[in-house]
Design a protein around this motif. Sequence first.
Motif, short mmCIF file in Angstrom:
data_model
loop_
_atom_site.label_atom_id
_atom_site.label_comp_id
_atom_site.label_asym_id
_atom_site.label_seq_id
_atom_site.Cartn_x
_atom_site.Cartn_y
_atom_site.Cartn_z
N GLY A 180 29.94 57.74 64.09
CA GLY A 180 28.58 58.23 64.29
C GLY A 180 28.27 59.38 63.35
N VAL A 181 27.18 59.24 62.58
CA VAL A 181 26.75 60.24 61.61
C VAL A 181 25.36 60.70 62.01
N ASN A 182 24.99 61.91 61.61
CA ASN A 182 23.67 62.45 61.95
C ASN A 182 22.59 61.81 61.08
N ASP A 183 22.49 60.49 61.18
CA ASP A 183 21.47 59.72 60.47
C ASP A 183 20.17 59.79 61.27
N LEU A 184 19.07 60.05 60.58
CA LEU A 184 17.79 60.30 61.25
C LEU A 184 17.34 59.13 62.12
N ARG A 190 19.08 57.25 63.89
CA ARG A 190 19.95 57.17 65.06
C ARG A 190 19.71 58.28 66.07
N GLN A 191 18.76 59.15 65.79
CA GLN A 191 18.51 60.28 66.69
C GLN A 191 18.00 59.79 68.04
N GLY A 192 18.70 60.17 69.10
CA GLY A 192 18.34 59.78 70.44
C GLY A 192 18.81 58.40 70.86
N LYS A 193 19.54 57.68 70.01
CA LYS A 193 20.00 56.33 70.33
C LYS A 193 21.52 56.24 70.42
N GLU A 194 22.21 57.38 70.46
CA GLU A 194 23.66 57.36 70.49
C GLU A 194 24.16 57.14 71.92
N VAL A 195 25.11 56.20 72.05
CA VAL A 195 25.75 55.94 73.33
C VAL A 195 27.25 55.90 73.07
N VAL A 196 27.96 56.98 73.37
CA VAL A 196 29.38 57.08 73.10
C VAL A 196 30.08 57.64 74.33
N GLU A 239 22.42 70.74 65.86
CA GLU A 239 21.78 69.43 65.97
C GLU A 239 20.84 69.27 64.78
N GLU A 240 21.37 68.77 63.68
CA GLU A 240 20.59 68.57 62.47
C GLU A 240 20.69 67.10 62.07
N TRP A 241 19.56 66.53 61.65
CA TRP A 241 19.50 65.12 61.29
C TRP A 241 18.96 65.00 59.88
N ILE A 242 19.61 64.15 59.09
CA ILE A 242 19.29 64.04 57.67
C ILE A 242 18.93 62.59 57.35
N ARG A 243 18.42 62.39 56.13
CA ARG A 243 18.02 61.07 55.67
C ARG A 243 19.03 60.57 54.63
N LEU A 244 19.55 59.36 54.84
CA LEU A 244 20.53 58.74 53.95
C LEU A 244 19.82 57.78 53.01
N GLU A 245 20.15 57.88 51.72
CA GLU A 245 19.57 57.00 50.71
C GLU A 245 20.67 56.38 49.87
N ASP A 246 20.40 55.15 49.42
CA ASP A 246 21.33 54.40 48.56
C ASP A 246 22.75 54.41 49.14
#
Length: 649
Positions: A349-353, A355-361, A372-379
């Motif tokens: 699980g990574v702080n991918d934007l 996935r915010q609020g959809k983590e079930v672990v 609690e910081e969320w970032i945007r992943l590209e390429d």
Amino acid sequence: MTAPPPAPPRGTPSHSLSNQGSEEEKEGIGIVIRSQLEKTTFTLPPALAPPPKPVESVPVSTNPFLDPIFAAKSPDPHVGFVAAHMGAYKRPERTDSQETPPTPLFDEDVSQPLENFPRTSYEGKIWEMQLRQPAKKKITSQRFWKKVFVKFLMQNNIPVIQLFTNKEDKDPFQELPLQPCYSVSDISAQQFDQFGKIFTVKVQYIFYKERPGVRPGQVTKAERLTSRLQQFAVSAIAGDYAGVKEFGSDLKKLGIPVEHAPQISELLKLGSQSYEDLKEFSCAIEEFLFYMPAVRDRALTYKTEEVQLTAVDEFYVEQDKIGRIQRQIARVRVFALAFLSGMPDLELGVNDLPRQGKEVVGRHDIIPVITEEWIRLEDVEFHSCVSKNEFDETRTIKFRPPDACYIELFRFRIRPPKNRELPLQIRSQIITTGTKIEIRSDILIPGFISRKYGQIPCEDIAVRFPIPECWIYLFRVEKHFKYGSIKASHRRTGKIKGIERFLGAVETLEQTPLEVSSGTAKYEHHHKAIVWRIPKLPKEGQGSYTTHTFVCRINLTAFDQIPEKLPSHCYVEFTMPATNVSHVTLRSLSVTNPDPPEKYVRYLSRHEYAVEMEHTQGQGPNAYVTATQVDKPPELQTSVKEESDSDSD
């Protein structure tokens, strides 16, 4: 209510305004009106209004800043203005992390395409290098360097390192096919000849063995044993056989703490006089290894199951002489090393934007995080062991890692915000005054990026100032068996104001060619530059916003040449023990095995700057010093010359 109370009539008895009145006055409502000049103590009203009380218990407040009704009716417009603004003030709402970041975590503008990261493409270049022979160290023989030419070639979709004796040769004298379990070491330097050092890199195969020991970060089982050591010592001293036997049974159940020790087998050792060539060669090997397929083909059994994850930020910046960022490129690489029994599947699980609020672990799968910081992943690019279809559908990273193999799991690009303050700021300039050249540089470490992270230090700082070849001899010292370099003297920063008034014509202390306020500096021949190295900034017990200075003074003679073009850039490299560029966070790791393994997460960022140096023309000596300078009389100079001639005879 706002008017002052009327004065009582003349002849009114004084006890009529007191509490000792008649029975009618006691049964009535008593209101005491006090003057505004009297000192009264007021308290802020509570957030929720209390229930209504009888009128006799309500105090009358005349403070306009605490009573908005009074301020609204006050004739003074200034009082009403201040009270109205105080009433409209609202406290800022807190985020999930109880803190708002000072700058955006990433750039919102995606109109421009991402620029390719440096040194990631190989176009068939042939490098001139030195090969260390023989490949294995032997006690009875000495190793030597052999000049070779190196290039890569794809054979059956497998990259192969080819070594040639001459650049025009068609057949290599040695080949090394790459395997997914191979790795490349960090670039280091070792002695090459009597003149200087050479940059070296190793292509190596690393395998791991389980042996008793505790690795840093692996303390779970060790804590269980060490907590019972004191009880075992007391039982042993007292001769309590039952207590000693109990400790022995616990030791047998838990077992001895086990670490996975790396065993390195060197396959190839290459060296080069060019730092940039060796960087390109090392990055080319990493690119080939990332795209090679690696599968988990058999199930093994480990006494201690463990998963190590490493997130690395790579940040490249180009700055002009004023400090403006002309170019900045960043990427993130996540590495994995797993020692797991059976054939488990893992989910990271990574702080991918998205996935915010959809983590079930599960509770055992959560990795503690600071914010609690969320970032945007590209390429995003993945290793062959990662399920790409699963990521496209659910944005989850599921993979089955190869056994005991250090691989690059995935990589992605980010867009750093344009207005973010760099963690290390440097200004450099070259001052030319006739035949005197002065190179001056200042380093400043700004404050910490957030209260949660605190002050993240910059480590292993290396600043390179290229030196023209015709000036190299000024920094070299001949020793018994080799050539050395002049080292910098440590000088504290600061200057006494108006020191020229006291010195006057008195000669100052002898100035050394190199001076630093922190770290060390010397000429390194393999870099062809003066390298200023600082282990850590800020230092222990030192705050931020402290300036660290480097000064190099070059006094040229009439025989020295001045090149037409002086070096234009200085180069900075350093690391930080956190991913403060991308703010990537590994939040959870789920394993299908019944017993959760030990998890060890490490964050690192590598920074590389190319900073333009400012070229200025220096001024002459101070006017006061020039006016008060006393020249030696010519008679004294001639007499000294005659004495020296007589001594030589």
